[in-house]
Design a protein around this motif. Sequence first.
Motif, PDB file in Angstrom:
ATOM      1  N   GLY A 705       0.797  -1.217   0.000  1.00  0.00           N
ATOM      2  CA  GLY A 705       0.000   0.000   0.000  1.00  0.00           C
ATOM      3  C   GLY A 705       0.831   1.269   0.000  1.00  0.00           C
ATOM      4  N   TRP A 706       0.199   2.352   0.477  1.00  0.00           N
ATOM      5  CA  TRP A 706       0.871   3.647   0.430  1.00  0.00           C
ATOM      6  C   TRP A 706       2.064   3.687   1.385  1.00  0.00           C
ATOM      7  N   SER A 709       4.878   2.377  -0.541  1.00  0.00           N
ATOM      8  CA  SER A 709       5.395   3.342  -1.511  1.00  0.00           C
ATOM      9  C   SER A 709       6.337   4.343  -0.856  1.00  0.00           C
ATOM     10  N   ARG A 714       7.927   0.543  -5.942  1.00  0.00           N
ATOM     11  CA  ARG A 714       7.608   1.171  -7.221  1.00  0.00           C
ATOM     12  C   ARG A 714       7.535   0.100  -8.297  1.00  0.00           C
TER      13      ARG A 714
END
Length: 811
Positions: A705-706, A709, A714
Amino acid sequence: MRLIVRIVIGLLVIAVIGLAATWFLLPSLNDRQTDGELALPGLQGPVRVVRDEKAMPYIYAESMEDALRAQGFVAGQDRLFQLEAAKRAASGRLSEVFGAGADDAIVNLDKEARVIGFRRIAERQMELLSPNALRSLTPYVEGLNSYITDHADTHPMAFSLAGFEPEVWTVEDLLAVTFFMGWGSAANFDAELIAHQVIQAIGEEKFQEIAPIVVNPDNPEAAPAEEETAATLSRWASKTGAPAAWTRGGWRQQGHGGSNNWAMSGAKSGTPAAVVTNDPHLDSRNLPGSWHPVALITPEVRVVGVSAGLPGVVIGRNDHIAFGVTNAYADAVDLYVETIDPDNPDNYMEGDQSLPFETLSETIRIKDDAAENGIREEKLAIRLTRRGPVITDHDPEKGDGAVLTMRWASAEYMDGELGLDALMAATSVEEALDAIGLAHMVSLNFVVGDVTGRIGRRASGVAPIRLRGDGMAPFPVVDGEDNWGGRIPAAEMPGEIDPERGWTGTANHFTAPADYPYVYTSYASPSYRYRRMSEIFNDKPTINAEESWAAQYDTLNVFARDIAPIMAAALLEDEDADIQQIGQTLQDWNHRDDLGEVGPTLFQEVMRHLARLTYEDELGPEAVTAYLSNWYVWQERFDAMVREGTSPWFDDTRTPETENLADMIRRAGRAAQERLASDYGDNIENWRWGDVRKIGFTGPLRLDGWVGSLTGNRDVAMPGSGETILRALYPYEKPFDSQWFASLRMTADLNDPDKVRAVLPGGAVGRTFHPHLADQITDWTDKDAQIYWWFSDKAIEENTQSVLTLSASTS
């Protein structure tokens, strides 16, 4: 109301400022000291660690012992979490800190490591090490331990997030990691299990029709003799089956990857000195990647390159030579079908002699919040015969089948030297090849070039001299006679010196010559990459360093060039307009696996379905899944069948009709069209290779998830495929999920005194949020990027960003 709005806006501004401050502060909170002075006990003199713009360390020392001690310290600074994970994987202790994993996946990995016995093998190797080998290993371990014990306040953040601390190392730990890495190059463990499962499904005679073939494009007749394979299989065919679970997960070497390397002589490069290029293909999706770049500089030796978390440099150059590696896939592993004493199940038979199994007891500690003190224990009993450990005792499905043991030549034929220290100091091709002959722990194809323009190639590792059998399928122990007669002499491992054509190289293909007197392997990469290398290099009188570098990015698919026209012709005859469009696209395609092309997507998907349709009617769902799971087992054979075109395997035995190749291609086309439309939409323009196939890089903790990131995750679009020199191979069962690719690109031009062109798909530093965790990825995808390891003092000085002085004590 206005007051509330102002308060909300104010809180948002504060939150944004807080997040921004946290974002900018995190790298410094998770960093290590790279300037000033630090103590490193045991040093005989001061050591300077100079870092460049990529954070790559250049270690200046007055002796190699001091340089290696500092390398261990710096490896701890940069890659400690990665090193700790490797140590625990090799010793079977991952679940102690990471838990059992989904479906006990991590526990099963620990069981595999314990049964194969990387740590046990390392302890035996330790007893044999020469004083010279110990001088390479001990300082590195002591330097690493100095960082672990004396600098706990700068350990990577990943440890606190994962909830455990690193432990000090021993030389045995380092050796265990080395054997663990070598396991992936030991050839066909997985393929033997697949062969057995397929034989159980269809019998040895039918298996002969689809058995793996290996091809040396330099002399194609050098494949193993088919009659010998048949004899081996006939002796095995009457045996009962091993559990299918072994071929569906775990108990596999990572033998689906590979590498490219080549060396251009001075004459071929048009320069006085040789040029060496290497791009080893590994699963490097976990940042910062597989390799730690480093330079070791002493009054006697200057070497720059990469380490795999071990002392020294395994790929790189010194003042005199450059060297690169690929997996050689010498078949160093055999499986055996043991005969249990019918009167005593605790014994096995060696001819007429009944012998007791040796039994080892080990305990796996598993992190478990529900257990007392957060740890539960699982006992593991490991039985061994004279050949090695029993692998079928630990089938996750507890199936009743044959008792199979595993024998590994690298663990059996040991000596006291390791070879890498001699390679780093070699001053000529001959000296380098002699050093490679000492490296018995890993099966690699080394290519070497020197400053006089000479080149050479030699396989390292240990391969047995097989007196009976070819190693393709498990060997039945019937008469108690050993089928190994020692090891192939190091000087007789496949290789060449100064070939007339002016270049040498490997791509994990079968490298043994036609008159080779030993069974080298029945397992190797399909020959497509090497065939393409030969086309590029033989077609031009000279290949300079720039062209050698660019060849790593070549996307022409030789396999597709042979097969796509056959596919297109059949698909164009289909009545469905959508299938005709697939055929027309394949016909118009230039066979390059480039990002903007739809052809690669269509070819790969039709080929996948065609392979399954060809085999599944006779093999059944489980055996066909096992067979297709390993590209090296079936792809070269399948290629030959499609090009020949008349194999009875193309008939679907489940239907009353007799299908031919064209019929099966059209079926595969329809299956491909359905799958692609379902996953990517009906518009064929949305099926471009760069849109459907990406490499997913993840940070050290592999978060999703975020949050992931923020820690480095990536997706990167990547041209090429499993068949191109620009390699990006996906598992058959996970289409387009590329997992094996260039973990490094390097061209060492020995005519250039200042630098080596090289780039990583990640970075130099394995710390979450660190700016050098993934800063090279963009350059890695760009063949025109100018990124280097620096070599000369002048070049290093011009690119210095920090200097750390290490000494035995500081004031």
